[in-house]
Design an enzyme around this catalytic site. Sequence first.
Site, PDB file in Angstrom:
ATOM      1  N   GLU A 479       0.875  -1.423  -0.060  1.00 29.06           N
ATOM      2  CA  GLU A 479      -0.001  -0.220   0.025  1.00 29.06           C
ATOM      3  C   GLU A 479       1.078   1.326  -0.108  1.00 29.06           C
ATOM      4  OE1 GLU A 479      -2.949  -0.422  -0.726  1.00 29.06           O
ATOM      5  OE2 GLU A 479      -3.317  -2.434  -0.291  1.00 29.06           O
ATOM      6  N   HIS A 482       1.660   2.142  -3.677  1.00 34.49           N
ATOM      7  CA  HIS A 482       0.726   3.008  -4.120  1.00 34.49           C
ATOM      8  C   HIS A 482       0.698   4.390  -3.689  1.00 34.49           C
ATOM      9  CE1 HIS A 482      -1.372  -0.135  -6.269  1.00 34.49           C
ATOM     10  NE2 HIS A 482      -1.788  -0.675  -5.199  1.00 34.49           N
ATOM     11  N   GLU A 508      -0.303  -1.570 -10.523  1.00 36.72           N
ATOM     12  CA  GLU A 508       0.228  -2.428  -9.431  1.00 36.72           C
ATOM     13  C   GLU A 508       1.710  -2.439  -9.407  1.00 36.72           C
ATOM     14  OE1 GLU A 508      -1.238  -3.434  -6.735  1.00 36.72           O
ATOM     15  OE2 GLU A 508      -3.302  -2.767  -7.645  1.00 36.72           O
ATOM     16  N   ILE A 611     -14.838 -12.250 -14.161  1.00 39.15           N
ATOM     17  CA  ILE A 611     -15.085 -11.921 -15.331  1.00 39.15           C
ATOM     18  C   ILE A 611     -16.584 -11.669 -16.084  1.00 39.15           C
ATOM     19  CG2 ILE A 611     -12.847 -12.885 -16.122  1.00 39.15           C
ATOM     20  CD1 ILE A 611     -14.447 -15.028 -17.613  1.00 39.15           C
ATOM     21  N   PHE A 612     -17.507 -12.358 -15.140  1.00 39.46           N
ATOM     22  CA  PHE A 612     -18.760 -12.502 -15.669  1.00 39.46           C
ATOM     23  C   PHE A 612     -19.612 -11.658 -14.746  1.00 39.46           C
ATOM     24  CE2 PHE A 612     -17.466 -16.842 -17.317  1.00 39.46           C
ATOM     25  CZ  PHE A 612     -17.572 -16.403 -18.829  1.00 39.46           C
ATOM     26  N   ALA A 613     -19.093 -11.090 -13.570  1.00 38.64           N
ATOM     27  CA  ALA A 613     -19.993 -10.519 -12.881  1.00 38.64           C
ATOM     28  C   ALA A 613     -19.022  -9.158 -12.187  1.00 38.64           C
ATOM     29  CB  ALA A 613     -20.618 -11.058 -11.642  1.00 38.64           C
ATOM     30  N   GLY A 614     -17.791  -9.084 -12.649  1.00 40.54           N
ATOM     31  CA  GLY A 614     -17.181  -8.008 -12.137  1.00 40.54           C
ATOM     32  C   GLY A 614     -16.220  -7.297 -13.223  1.00 40.54           C
ATOM     33  N   TYR A 616     -13.201  -7.482 -14.486  1.00 45.50           N
ATOM     34  CA  TYR A 616     -12.038  -8.188 -15.089  1.00 45.50           C
ATOM     35  C   TYR A 616     -12.386  -8.957 -16.592  1.00 45.50           C
ATOM     36  CZ  TYR A 616      -9.685  -7.559 -10.735  1.00 45.50           C
ATOM     37  OH  TYR A 616      -8.923  -7.104  -9.476  1.00 45.50           O
TER      38      TYR A 616
HETATM   39 ZN    ZN Z   1      -2.470  -2.649  -4.878  1.00 43.88          ZN
END
Ligand code: ZN
Length: 694
Positions: A479, A482, A508, A611-614, A616
């Site tokens: 973190e 970032h 990232e 991939i189907f609900a998020g 990605y």
């Molecule tokens: Zn991260």
Amino acid sequence: MTVSASLPLLAGQGLPQFEAITPEQVQQGIPALLDALNSELTALETKLEQRLAEATPLAWDELMDPLHHLGERLRWSWGVVSHLNGVCNTPELRTAHQQQQGAVVQFGNRAGQSRPIYRALEALQQNAANLDGTQRRILEAELRDMRLRGVGLEGAEQEAFNAASARQAELATTFSNHVLDATNGWSLTLTSETDLAGLPASLRELLAQAARDAGESGWRLGLDMPRVVPFLKYSQRRDLREQVYRAQVSRASTGELDNHPLIEQILQLKLEQAQRLGYANWAEVSLASKMAGSVAEVEALLDDLRAAAYPAAQQELEALAACAARHGADEAAALKPWDVSYWAEVLRQESFDLDSEALRPWFSLEQVLQGLFGLCQRLFDIRIVAADGEAPIWHSDVRYFRVLDGASGQALAGFYLDPYSRPGSKRGGAWMDECLGRSRTHAGEAVLPVAYLICNQSPPVGDTPSLMTFDEVETLFHEFGHGLQHMLTTVERPQAAGINNVEWDAVELPSQFMENWCYDRATLMGMARHWQTGEPLPESDYQKLLAARTFMGGSATLRQVHFALTDLRLHSQWTPACGQSPEQLRRDLARTTTVLEPIPEDAFLCAFSHIFAGGYSAGYYSYKWAEVLSADAFSAFEEVGLEQEEEIVATGRRFRDTVLSLGGSLPPAEVFEAFRGRQPSSEALIRHSGLVAA
Ligand SMILES: [Zn+2]
């Protein structure tokens, strides 16, 4: 001044007065703010339409500055609400957040789909010769994102696009509800001690609690991760492991909760949406806003990793079989998927029994912070000083720090650290978020960036300080990486400063880069001191940490490659007319990306919510992509020699001046090349993952 303008929630600049912000203010202030912003947006749209009609060139400050200020006022106020909702939640605040969220999203959609703004952006781009590189990149990203929302489409095409988007959202919700219901709909109650063979006390207690909650006696198993993962790892009962495994991999694949038909509908809709936007397939849409240039480029990277990981994964499986044979287990001759976690745990304990709890006394928060700050001073020439009491805070646990340039002593940034878990009022996990971004006020005064760094480790108890696990140390470094990109930016345009406008598959890089230093001998041994005796971490424990990092590394890499390639091929090659079901496509791929063939009822796609609900879809590869970048960046330090102080310092400065400074002002490939002197290579990641043949 109106009443609402005097609310601390609507200050819109400077550090928020956290303790003065109440749920009532949210209920009162956010609607007032949105009213004001909506009128200003309408006024801006009207003005832009007039300007477009005049047919004289549009200037940056007529469009981009007012647009940024509108967005920034909402970000500042709503950012504080979301932040407080995450770190000191109350039922009243949660209700206020929920009640206002819809309107906030609606305003974002309105601005993001505004035709006058879109046409003005296009007009601005026609005069792009007057803009610098950063401005052009900000403008291109803005236009691209609006086009991907269908703003560039006309009439019936746009209606069809919007209808399909709404349908997609519905399907995604149904998909994830099916997964949730299938996960919660299965249970197995164990009734005798012999069913618990091998389970650690913490898991027994978890299962007993689940049984009590369900009004049963005994121990209740379920398919949620906190119960399934340790059960498959520790249970000595092969028959029970098999039962649980089969249930886990076939979730949402039959009956009322069957996701198979949804998968085909979702893929088909995405394909059609991509074609409406002028792309060949959905993978191209996804990559339009990422660092990866093409499907072929991503495939090439995944194939490099696959080639290195496959033989390693085969050897790992053989080692597990040999371990099972040493223990005289029947399954040694033919290990099944439900045996893998179990024997991996046995082998791990035999090879290097790393007890993560036992290492805590070497990692007190204070020592770890000193190590982290010392590393940043050494590498990036910054000084981090405690400034508690100089900034408003939201809880007495919270600390505030200032970041100074090492050479000039000039103030660069600030950050909050909220380290401890507070069950019931603070969300779990760890994250970095933006409190203030680097920018300039109307009067031209510099606004310094301020970051929120949130962790969830154990608080101090009595005289014992907060003692961290090694995982928590890695998370803090992650973190902070970032945070460094947010705080050390030198970009003057707020839209591209820090992490803003950085492509998703590159964001990232600084965070994972920092994790690498946790394994660097000098860094680790410098900070790992026993909090009572001051003794350094024993060498044998350091060796165990290194071994744990690469243990079963081939299998782990291959698994990610299997997921990423499946995702990519489904969104680049599959069509309803291709003669293959999505499931068959996945099984074809499994021949070269798994070492244990999926069992017949394995319906992994039916629960692939990423991939189907998020978010990605055609983006799952980003995990590995970013790891390639971060490992390769770290290898620049390995190349000059981790003991060569002068070279390390010079390389660290270069990292600060490129990756940490340039943010989203340049394409990430150019930023990377400015640091590394060449394009990224997967060599370092393959080596760090322990996949180079000995
Ligand atoms: Zn991260």
